[in-house]
Design an enzyme around this catalytic site. Structure first.
Site, mmCIF file in Angstrom:
data_model
loop_
_atom_site.group_PDB
_atom_site.id
_atom_site.type_symbol
_atom_site.label_atom_id
_atom_site.label_comp_id
_atom_site.label_asym_id
_atom_site.label_seq_id
_atom_site.Cartn_x
_atom_site.Cartn_y
_atom_site.Cartn_z
ATOM 1 N N GLU A 57 -74.341 51.362 -47.142
ATOM 2 C CA GLU A 57 -74.565 52.340 -48.217
ATOM 3 C C GLU A 57 -73.328 52.470 -49.089
ATOM 4 O OE1 GLU A 57 -72.768 55.370 -48.134
ATOM 5 O OE2 GLU A 57 -72.833 56.197 -46.095
ATOM 6 N N ARG A 82 -72.390 60.406 -39.246
ATOM 7 C CA ARG A 82 -73.622 59.674 -39.550
ATOM 8 C C ARG A 82 -73.528 59.146 -40.989
ATOM 9 N NH1 ARG A 82 -78.150 62.016 -39.959
ATOM 10 N NH2 ARG A 82 -79.561 60.560 -38.926
ATOM 11 N N CYS A 87 -69.393 46.321 -47.565
ATOM 12 C CA CYS A 87 -68.795 45.206 -46.807
ATOM 13 C C CYS A 87 -67.343 45.432 -46.418
ATOM 14 C CB CYS A 87 -68.948 43.900 -47.569
ATOM 15 S SG CYS A 87 -67.912 43.738 -49.051
ATOM 16 N N HIS A 125 -67.032 39.972 -51.761
ATOM 17 C CA HIS A 125 -67.588 40.192 -50.429
ATOM 18 C C HIS A 125 -66.590 39.797 -49.347
ATOM 19 C CE1 HIS A 125 -70.335 40.665 -47.160
ATOM 20 N NE2 HIS A 125 -70.180 39.408 -46.788
ATOM 21 N N ASP A 142 -70.407 38.468 -39.737
ATOM 22 C CA ASP A 142 -70.487 39.302 -40.931
ATOM 23 C C ASP A 142 -71.439 40.460 -40.666
ATOM 24 O OD1 ASP A 142 -70.700 40.371 -43.467
ATOM 25 O OD2 ASP A 142 -70.901 38.446 -44.472
#
Length: 282
Positions: A57, A82, A87, A125, A142
């Site tokens: 998220e 929570r 990445c 990334h 990953d």
């Protein structure tokens, strides 16, 4: 003078001591109960446990906040709360856990190719190259790609052979490049065809490199992460994707269902109940 035995002194950590990840808390968060230690058998299923427990998220980015990549902050956010992350957060945390287990980790950067394999995008990334001490083989691991084309197991860094990680199929290819080595290209088999996910080489990146790119991805007005809410959740039976108010559910058999959420209240409810995220007040 009293003859009572003095209590043992409590060791106080130095404020300059490096932060050590609470490995027990992390493994409990992802539901890992397997054998600990650096082995291929322990490495391969690790990404699946992480992906099933921790959502992808970017709830900080649309608010103009670049999330902290400091390990204490990642532990507080992803392990003890929570929340999820993208990445840079996921793979920074996962790399620390792997090293605590005894693995050798090289942090890499990749160019995403989803949507347009010919586009040359910046290296936005973060991915990981992982080794077992004493073993020359290396594996691509990953936990931060997020999409339904993401890896769910660590795979050998070998070009050609197809790998099956549950219902997902992947392979690595070599691609000629003008740099010091050919590129490695991760492909996923989606909608009946092999599709590029990202391309990378084995040049290691340093924390300062990720700090700069993290700031760019989170705050640059031209970054898609800056102006669009994104969340992904991998479950054993399906993959959930929320882009803005568009919720897509992709099941293990490839069937897909898409619907528009009505308003912010429904977005918050879905993020909380389906994605397992405590949504920030803003």
């Amino acid at each position: 003078m009293s003859n009572a035995t003095a209590p043992a002194a409590t060791e106080v950590p130095s404020p300059d001591a490096p932060f050590r990840l609470d490995l027990d808390a992390y493994l409990a968060r992802i539901g890992w109960s397997g054998r600990r230690g650096a082995s291929v058998g322990a490495l391969r299923p690790g990404p699946r446990a992480h992906a099933h427990a921790l959502p992808f998220e970017n709830l900080d980015s649309p608010r103009g906040i670049a999330p902290s990549l400091a390990l204490p902050d990642l532990e507080a956010k992803l392990v003890r709360s929570r929340r999820g992350g993208y990445c840079f957060e996921h793979n920074t945390l996962f790399a620390a856990a792997l090293e605590a287990l005894g693995f050798e980790v090289t942090r890499l950067a990749a160019r995403v190719r989803v949507g347009d394999p010919t586009a040359i995008r910046p290296r936005t990334h973060k991915t990981l190259l992982v080794g077992v001490p004493g073993d020359p083989a290396r594996h691509l691991a990953d936990v931060g790609f997020g999409t339904n084309g993401a890896l769910l197991e660590a795979i050998p860094l070998t070009a050609g052979p197809e790998t099956h990680d549950g219902d997902r199929r992947h392979r690595l290819l070599r691609e000629p490049h003008h740099g010091l080595e050919d590129l490695w290209v991760l492909q996923a088999f989606l909608d009946g065809a092999w599709r590029d996910q990202y391309a990378f080489n084995r040049d290691p990146w340093e924390p300062a490199d990720y700090e700069a790119m993290n700031w760019h991805v989170a705050t640059n007005p031209r970054s898609p992460f800056r102006h669009t809410l994104r969340a992904q959740r991998t479950r054993p039976d399906a993959h959930l994707s929320l882009m803005g108010r568009t919720l897509t559910v992709t099941r293990a058999d490839g069937s897909r269902e898409e619907r528009e959420l009505a308003d912010e209240a429904e977005v918050r409810r879905v993020l909380t109940t389906d994605f397992g995220i405590d949504v920030p007040a803003a």
